[in-house]
Scaffold this active site. Sequence first.
Site, short mmCIF file in Angstrom:
data_model
loop_
_atom_site.label_atom_id
_atom_site.label_comp_id
_atom_site.label_asym_id
_atom_site.label_seq_id
_atom_site.Cartn_x
_atom_site.Cartn_y
_atom_site.Cartn_z
N THR A 158 0.85 -1.19 0.00
CA THR A 158 0.00 0.00 0.00
C THR A 158 0.89 1.25 0.00
O THR A 158 1.90 1.28 0.71
CB THR A 158 -0.91 0.00 1.26
OG1 THR A 158 -1.67 -1.20 1.25
CG2 THR A 158 -1.82 1.22 1.31
N GLU A 363 -3.43 -6.80 6.76
CA GLU A 363 -2.98 -6.70 8.17
C GLU A 363 -3.37 -7.95 8.96
O GLU A 363 -3.72 -7.88 10.14
CB GLU A 363 -3.43 -5.39 8.83
CG GLU A 363 -2.78 -4.21 8.12
CD GLU A 363 -2.60 -2.95 8.93
OE1 GLU A 363 -2.68 -3.02 10.17
OE2 GLU A 363 -2.35 -1.91 8.31
N1 CAA Z 1 4.65 -9.05 19.72
C1 CAA Z 1 5.92 -9.42 19.97
N2 CAA Z 1 6.43 -10.59 19.57
C2 CAA Z 1 5.62 -11.42 18.89
C3 CAA Z 1 4.29 -11.11 18.60
C4 CAA Z 1 3.81 -9.86 19.06
N3 CAA Z 1 2.56 -9.48 18.82
N4 CAA Z 1 3.72 -12.10 17.91
C5 CAA Z 1 4.68 -13.04 17.77
N5 CAA Z 1 5.83 -12.63 18.37
C6 CAA Z 1 7.09 -13.35 18.48
C7 CAA Z 1 6.89 -14.64 19.26
O1 CAA Z 1 7.01 -14.43 20.67
C8 CAA Z 1 8.01 -15.51 18.72
O2 CAA Z 1 9.24 -15.12 19.30
P1 CAA Z 1 10.08 -16.14 20.29
O3 CAA Z 1 10.32 -17.37 19.48
O4 CAA Z 1 11.30 -15.35 20.58
O5 CAA Z 1 9.19 -16.38 21.46
C9 CAA Z 1 8.10 -15.06 17.27
O6 CAA Z 1 7.53 -13.78 17.19
C10 CAA Z 1 7.40 -16.01 16.33
O7 CAA Z 1 6.04 -16.08 16.76
P2 CAA Z 1 5.06 -17.26 16.37
O8 CAA Z 1 5.71 -18.56 16.69
O9 CAA Z 1 3.75 -16.94 16.96
O10 CAA Z 1 5.05 -17.08 14.78
P3 CAA Z 1 4.18 -17.77 13.68
O11 CAA Z 1 5.06 -18.15 12.56
O12 CAA Z 1 3.32 -18.82 14.27
O13 CAA Z 1 3.28 -16.53 13.12
C11 CAA Z 1 1.52 -14.93 13.07
C12 CAA Z 1 2.54 -15.72 13.91
C13 CAA Z 1 0.63 -14.23 14.10
C14 CAA Z 1 0.66 -15.85 12.24
C15 CAA Z 1 2.24 -13.91 12.18
O14 CAA Z 1 3.03 -14.53 11.22
C16 CAA Z 1 1.28 -12.94 11.52
O15 CAA Z 1 0.84 -11.99 12.14
N6 CAA Z 1 0.96 -13.14 10.20
C17 CAA Z 1 0.15 -12.17 9.46
C18 CAA Z 1 1.01 -11.17 8.77
C19 CAA Z 1 0.32 -9.86 8.57
O16 CAA Z 1 -0.52 -9.45 9.35
N7 CAA Z 1 0.73 -9.16 7.54
C20 CAA Z 1 0.24 -7.85 7.30
C21 CAA Z 1 1.15 -7.10 6.37
S1 CAA Z 1 0.96 -5.33 6.46
C22 CAA Z 1 -0.48 -5.00 5.69
O17 CAA Z 1 -1.20 -5.88 5.32
C23 CAA Z 1 -0.80 -3.52 5.53
C24 CAA Z 1 -2.01 -3.23 4.82
O18 CAA Z 1 -2.58 -4.06 4.20
C25 CAA Z 1 -2.59 -1.94 4.79
P1 FAD Z 2 -2.00 -16.46 2.21
O1 FAD Z 2 -1.13 -16.28 3.39
O2 FAD Z 2 -1.47 -17.26 1.08
O3 FAD Z 2 -3.40 -17.02 2.64
C1 FAD Z 2 -4.34 -17.57 1.74
C2 FAD Z 2 -5.54 -18.07 2.54
O4 FAD Z 2 -5.13 -19.11 3.43
C3 FAD Z 2 -6.16 -16.98 3.44
O5 FAD Z 2 -7.54 -17.14 3.52
C4 FAD Z 2 -5.53 -17.25 4.79
O6 FAD Z 2 -6.31 -16.78 5.87
C5 FAD Z 2 -5.46 -18.77 4.77
N1 FAD Z 2 -4.42 -19.27 5.67
C6 FAD Z 2 -3.07 -19.17 5.53
N2 FAD Z 2 -2.45 -19.73 6.57
C7 FAD Z 2 -3.43 -20.22 7.39
C8 FAD Z 2 -3.42 -20.91 8.64
N3 FAD Z 2 -2.28 -21.23 9.27
N4 FAD Z 2 -4.60 -21.21 9.21
C9 FAD Z 2 -5.77 -20.88 8.60
N5 FAD Z 2 -5.84 -20.25 7.40
C10 FAD Z 2 -4.67 -19.91 6.82
N6 FAD Z 2 1.27 -6.33 2.97
C11 FAD Z 2 2.26 -5.52 3.41
O7 FAD Z 2 3.27 -6.00 3.92
N7 FAD Z 2 2.14 -4.17 3.31
C12 FAD Z 2 1.08 -3.57 2.76
O8 FAD Z 2 1.03 -2.34 2.71
C13 FAD Z 2 0.02 -4.39 2.27
N8 FAD Z 2 -1.07 -3.83 1.66
C14 FAD Z 2 -1.99 -4.65 1.08
C15 FAD Z 2 -3.02 -4.08 0.31
C16 FAD Z 2 -3.93 -4.90 -0.33
C17 FAD Z 2 -5.01 -4.27 -1.18
C18 FAD Z 2 -3.85 -6.31 -0.19
C19 FAD Z 2 -4.84 -7.22 -0.88
C20 FAD Z 2 -2.87 -6.88 0.59
C21 FAD Z 2 -1.92 -6.06 1.20
N9 FAD Z 2 -0.86 -6.60 1.93
C22 FAD Z 2 0.16 -5.79 2.40
C23 FAD Z 2 -0.71 -8.03 2.00
C24 FAD Z 2 -1.61 -8.71 3.01
O9 FAD Z 2 -1.19 -8.44 4.31
C25 FAD Z 2 -1.61 -10.21 2.70
O10 FAD Z 2 -2.34 -10.36 1.50
C26 FAD Z 2 -2.24 -11.04 3.81
O11 FAD Z 2 -1.42 -10.99 4.96
C27 FAD Z 2 -2.48 -12.48 3.37
O12 FAD Z 2 -1.36 -13.03 2.79
P2 FAD Z 2 -1.46 -13.79 1.35
O13 FAD Z 2 -2.15 -12.87 0.44
O14 FAD Z 2 -0.12 -14.26 1.00
O15 FAD Z 2 -2.41 -15.00 1.63
#
Ligand code: CAA
Ligand code: FAD
Length: 379
Positions: A158, A363
């Site tokens: 984004t 997120e």
């Molecule tokens: N704060 C601090 N530490 C944390 C934490 C938190 N909230 N969550 C996890 N950790 C730490 C854990 O303590 C662990 O550390 P230690 O081994 O030292 O204890 C380490 O991180 C790994 O944690 P997990 O074993 O829980 O990791 P996991 O592989 O099972 O994944 C997860 C955890 C919650 C699924 C994480 O991978 C996750 O949040 N995934 C989603 C990613 C996401 O939200 N992406 C968004 C991108 S930004 C975006 O999308 C912007 C936009 O669109 C506008």
């Molecule tokens: P995947 O991780 O491949 O997941 C595919 C499906 O499988 C999903 O339904 C998911 O929930 C499910 N799944 C995966 N693992 C599991 C599990 N363990 N248990 C149950 N279900 C599971 N990212 C950034 O870093 N910065 C940004 O600014 C940003 N902006 C974005 C803007 C848009 C418009 C979009 C569409 C995405 C953006 N993202 C950004 C990325 C976004 O955070 C990811 O798309 C999101 O985290 C999901 O990852 P993925 O698309 O790889 O899906």
Amino acid sequence: MYFQPSEEHLMVRRAARDFALNELKPGVIERDELQMFPIEQIKMMGELGFMGMMVSPQYGGSGMDAISYILVIEELSKIDASAAVVMSVNNSLVCYGLEKYAAESQKQKYLRRLAKGEVIGAFCLSEPEAGSDATALSTMAIDMGDHYLLNGTKNWITNGNSASIYLVIAQSNPNKRHKGINAFIVEKGMPGFVVGSKENKMGIRGSDTHSLHFNDVKVPKENRIGEDGSGFRFAMRVLEAGRIGIAAQALGIASGAYELALNYTKERKAFGKSLADVQAIQFKLADMATNIEAARLLCLKAAWLKDNSLPYAQASSIAKLFASETAMKTTTEAVQIHGGYGYVKEYHVERLMRDAKVTQIYEGTSEIQRIVISRSVLR
Ligand code: CAA
Ligand code: FAD
């Protein structure tokens, strides 16, 4: 327990509402259709102090609380969820991440301009092969002494093209798994940094989502945020805060659609009476109002916990999960209540329905929020 907003909260909400109606609403359909970034509107949001709302005035921010922030995000999202996500990423991922975790010199160099809205920031975690599984990064940042050499691709970013400053999460030591990950400040224009193609999206089409490519980008060592190996923890902590903003965005999308549907039921006549007099429609409105009220309270609770320096990871995931599911349900029902008119662009609800979907994905998807919440309740 005190459920009344303060005078200050009411003032900031009014300012956001006026801005959304006067500056965002005109042109929102065109920007959606043509995928136009709201550049002029974002400049104005900077002038209003919306781009660094919670940043201390010492670093150019507005010094407001998280409750004020979510009130603004909700108001903007009722009208234009694209402008709201630009603001949310800048505020709660980029500015918050820098103010909370960056060194003083980094704050002086980058935070002030971001908080004033002079430049826009982006947060770069996701990759083509690593979204939900955020530790599986293949973007590499190898320590070369005085700099890191950055190589790899980020996806779905984004503000991908409109940003000037990027927080990039990359792996420096795969043997250490998530403990080898670092976070870096990368500037647009650094040699080897290329903005890739723009995504043609279902919703939030006014925001620009791009892939980013790093080809031997030399990132100075002083641009690493925090200790070596602290990047994954940094990303998780920043996302805890970010999810409150996305929850508020979802709440705004839901309340925008609900308000449109409510008004429509009073205007539209069928079978000799207004839709508002049909019980099946009244029950839809009751369900919408109930879910929106619950989503609002969850958002406020998460923001309140943050404002009071209490743990809020579970609350922000609960708020995001519930508000995003509410946004999808409410917008779908709002289209239904509008009948055929709901299916065309002039009535706004179809855009809100398309915008709602992404709040269940970015997120952290709804499934990922359930992982975070269940781990927290079982701990
Ligand atoms: N704060 C601090 N530490 C944390 C934490 C938190 N909230 N969550 C996890 N950790 C730490 C854990 O303590 C662990 O550390 P230690 O081994 O030292 O204890 C380490 O991180 C790994 O944690 P997990 O074993 O829980 O990791 P996991 O592989 O099972 O994944 C997860 C955890 C919650 C699924 C994480 O991978 C996750 O949040 N995934 C989603 C990613 C996401 O939200 N992406 C968004 C991108 S930004 C975006 O999308 C912007 C936009 O669109 C506008
Ligand atoms: P995947 O991780 O491949 O997941 C595919 C499906 O499988 C999903 O339904 C998911 O929930 C499910 N799944 C995966 N693992 C599991 C599990 N363990 N248990 C149950 N279900 C599971 N990212 C950034 O870093 N910065 C940004 O600014 C940003 N902006 C974005 C803007 C848009 C418009 C979009 C569409 C995405 C953006 N993202 C950004 C990325 C976004 O955070 C990811 O798309 C999101 O985290 C999901 O990852 P993925 O698309 O790889 O899906």
